[in-house]
Design a protein around this motif. Sequence first.
Motif, PDB file in Angstrom:
ATOM      1  N   VAL A 170       0.831  -1.208   0.000  1.00 12.29           N
ATOM      2  CA  VAL A 170       0.000   0.000   0.000  1.00 12.29           C
ATOM      3  C   VAL A 170       0.864   1.257   0.000  1.00 12.29           C
ATOM      4  CG1 VAL A 170      -1.647   1.343   1.378  1.00 12.29           C
ATOM      5  CG2 VAL A 170      -2.012  -1.114   1.041  1.00 12.29           C
ATOM      6  N   THR A 171       1.937   1.256   0.760  1.00 17.51           N
ATOM      7  CA  THR A 171       2.792   2.454   0.803  1.00 17.51           C
ATOM      8  C   THR A 171       3.564   2.661  -0.491  1.00 17.51           C
ATOM      9  OG1 THR A 171       4.563   1.198   1.884  1.00 17.51           O
ATOM     10  CG2 THR A 171       3.066   2.424   3.305  1.00 17.51           C
ATOM     11  N   SER A 172       3.592   1.665  -1.354  1.00 13.38           N
ATOM     12  CA  SER A 172       4.247   1.802  -2.654  1.00 13.38           C
ATOM     13  C   SER A 172       3.276   2.295  -3.722  1.00 13.38           C
ATOM     14  CB  SER A 172       4.864   0.467  -3.081  1.00 13.38           C
ATOM     15  OG  SER A 172       5.894   0.087  -2.192  1.00 13.38           O
ATOM     16  N   LEU A 173       2.050   2.618  -3.305  1.00 17.92           N
ATOM     17  CA  LEU A 173       1.046   3.131  -4.226  1.00 17.92           C
ATOM     18  C   LEU A 173       0.754   4.593  -3.907  1.00 17.92           C
ATOM     19  CD1 LEU A 173      -1.410   0.096  -4.105  1.00 17.92           C
ATOM     20  CD2 LEU A 173       0.178   0.673  -5.950  1.00 17.92           C
ATOM     21  N   PRO A 174       0.563   5.424  -4.929  1.00 18.25           N
ATOM     22  CA  PRO A 174       0.267   6.843  -4.686  1.00 18.25           C
ATOM     23  C   PRO A 174      -1.137   7.022  -4.135  1.00 18.25           C
ATOM     24  CG  PRO A 174       0.113   6.344  -7.021  1.00 18.25           C
ATOM     25  CD  PRO A 174       0.644   5.111  -6.370  1.00 18.25           C
ATOM     26  N   GLY A 175      -1.390   8.180  -3.575  1.00 23.77           N
ATOM     27  CA  GLY A 175      -2.646   8.438  -2.897  1.00 23.77           C
ATOM     28  C   GLY A 175      -3.882   8.259  -3.759  1.00 23.77           C
ATOM     29  N   VAL A 176      -3.760   8.435  -5.066  1.00 28.00           N
ATOM     30  CA  VAL A 176      -4.916   8.356  -5.943  1.00 28.00           C
ATOM     31  C   VAL A 176      -5.549   6.967  -5.928  1.00 28.00           C
ATOM     32  CG1 VAL A 176      -3.542   7.780  -7.997  1.00 28.00           C
ATOM     33  CG2 VAL A 176      -5.753   8.929  -8.259  1.00 28.00           C
ATOM     34  N   VAL A 177      -4.793   5.932  -5.623  1.00 25.03           N
ATOM     35  CA  VAL A 177      -5.340   4.567  -5.600  1.00 25.03           C
ATOM     36  C   VAL A 177      -5.194   3.901  -4.232  1.00 25.03           C
ATOM     37  CG1 VAL A 177      -4.950   4.194  -8.059  1.00 25.03           C
ATOM     38  CG2 VAL A 177      -3.163   3.554  -6.419  1.00 25.03           C
ATOM     39  N   ARG A 178      -4.649   4.602  -3.269  1.00 26.66           N
ATOM     40  CA  ARG A 178      -4.314   3.945  -1.999  1.00 26.66           C
ATOM     41  C   ARG A 178      -5.548   3.525  -1.209  1.00 26.66           C
ATOM     42  NH1 ARG A 178      -0.060   6.995   1.589  1.00 26.66           N
ATOM     43  NH2 ARG A 178       1.218   6.600  -0.251  1.00 26.66           N
ATOM     44  N   ASP A 179      -6.588   4.355  -1.194  1.00 26.33           N
ATOM     45  CA  ASP A 179      -7.803   3.965  -0.480  1.00 26.33           C
ATOM     46  C   ASP A 179      -8.392   2.693  -1.073  1.00 26.33           C
ATOM     47  OD1 ASP A 179      -7.593   6.038   1.271  1.00 26.33           O
ATOM     48  OD2 ASP A 179      -9.267   7.203   0.473  1.00 26.33           O
ATOM     49  N   GLY A 182       4.364  16.026   2.518  1.00 22.61           N
ATOM     50  CA  GLY A 182       5.534  16.384   1.731  1.00 22.61           C
ATOM     51  C   GLY A 182       6.424  15.212   1.364  1.00 22.61           C
ATOM     52  N   TRP A 183       5.962  13.991   1.611  1.00 30.54           N
ATOM     53  CA  TRP A 183       6.823  12.818   1.424  1.00 30.54           C
ATOM     54  C   TRP A 183       7.038  12.518  -0.054  1.00 30.54           C
ATOM     55  CZ3 TRP A 183       9.015  10.568   5.660  1.00 30.54           C
ATOM     56  CH2 TRP A 183       9.800   9.430   5.417  1.00 30.54           C
ATOM     57  N   VAL A 184       8.289  12.248  -0.411  1.00 31.93           N
ATOM     58  CA  VAL A 184       8.628  11.865  -1.778  1.00 31.93           C
ATOM     59  C   VAL A 184       8.829  10.358  -1.798  1.00 31.93           C
ATOM     60  CG1 VAL A 184      10.277  12.122  -3.663  1.00 31.93           C
ATOM     61  CG2 VAL A 184       9.693  14.098  -2.237  1.00 31.93           C
ATOM     62  N   GLY A 185       8.052   9.664  -2.589  1.00 26.82           N
ATOM     63  CA  GLY A 185       8.127   8.208  -2.617  1.00 26.82           C
ATOM     64  C   GLY A 185       8.449   7.683  -3.997  1.00 26.82           C
ATOM     65  N   PRO A 186       8.359   6.392  -4.148  1.00 21.30           N
ATOM     66  CA  PRO A 186       7.885   5.413  -3.163  1.00 21.30           C
ATOM     67  C   PRO A 186       8.984   4.959  -2.219  1.00 21.30           C
ATOM     68  CG  PRO A 186       8.350   4.315  -5.246  1.00 21.30           C
ATOM     69  CD  PRO A 186       8.597   5.776  -5.471  1.00 21.30           C
ATOM     70  N   PRO A 187       8.608   4.431  -1.038  1.00 23.07           N
ATOM     71  CA  PRO A 187       7.239   4.358  -0.533  1.00 23.07           C
ATOM     72  C   PRO A 187       6.774   5.734  -0.080  1.00 23.07           C
ATOM     73  CG  PRO A 187       8.734   3.622   1.160  1.00 23.07           C
ATOM     74  CD  PRO A 187       9.579   3.897  -0.052  1.00 23.07           C
ATOM     75  N   TRP A 188       5.457   5.913  -0.036  1.00 23.12           N
ATOM     76  CA  TRP A 188       4.863   7.150   0.456  1.00 23.12           C
ATOM     77  C   TRP A 188       4.369   6.909   1.876  1.00 23.12           C
ATOM     78  CZ3 TRP A 188       4.287   5.661  -4.670  1.00 23.12           C
ATOM     79  CH2 TRP A 188       4.711   6.585  -5.625  1.00 23.12           C
ATOM     80  N   ALA A 189       4.938   7.624   2.831  1.00 18.42           N
ATOM     81  CA  ALA A 189       4.526   7.441   4.223  1.00 18.42           C
ATOM     82  C   ALA A 189       3.051   7.805   4.380  1.00 18.42           C
ATOM     83  CB  ALA A 189       5.379   8.310   5.142  1.00 18.42           C
TER      84      ALA A 189
END
Length: 243
Positions: A138-147, A178-185
């Motif tokens: 999940v943390t390797s996915l951007p916010g647009v699909v994380r939910d 402000g986190w730059v990923g992946p992973p995205w905290a």
Amino acid sequence: MLRRRRGVDVDALVAEHLAAGRPTGWFEPVYAAGFGRREAVPWAGDGPHPFVVDWLEDPVATPPGGRAVVVGCGLGDDAAELARRGWRVTAFDIAPSAVRWARRRHRRVDVDWRQQDLLDLPDWWGGAFDLVVEVHTVTSLPGVVRDGAMDAVGRLVAEGGVAVVVTLLATGAQHAQGWVGPPWAQAPSELATYRASGLVRLTLEHPPAGAEPAIEARVTWQRPMGVPASARAGPPDGGLPLA
């Protein structure tokens, strides 16, 4: 934290696929480019994740049966560990090269390896597993699909079943933004999505938080008996505390 290693330009692949509207498209190129060289895959560990092993040694809750699934299995170490401990394991990854690589690495272990997109799971997988293990997918996915990804993880869990989630939690909202990923905290409030899929949080465990902007955490969830995977608990409502 995701470790950058030589051989695969993950940053360039992520930027390319996100710009093209393919939020999961970069996984296969990474595995294909690094095939056979574990050190070339930035997130590949040396064996099963310690948080998973520790949970198996001292489970927070006892799953009702022996069916397990590993989400985003990568090179397959967590799935192989479960199988060695007697679980009937399905393990899947969106990247065909990852599945082929995992199958080759663990050819002597009885695991049902599958190429499958977490965001497009078969309907019959809903509520099919007594233990669901998800480590940093999940943390390797951007916010647009994380939910959607968290909801999909939750829907895999059978009645009475357990989900063990290993994630990266930001220690402050400003760090997550402000986190730059992946992973995205993840912000702790994001975890409420698992509740929306009908799960109840049993534990949230992590080392003591210091000055670091994010910490690795293990969350154990359970689906109550009588709450099928098709039921909805309603929208997220306020999130979860960090401790």
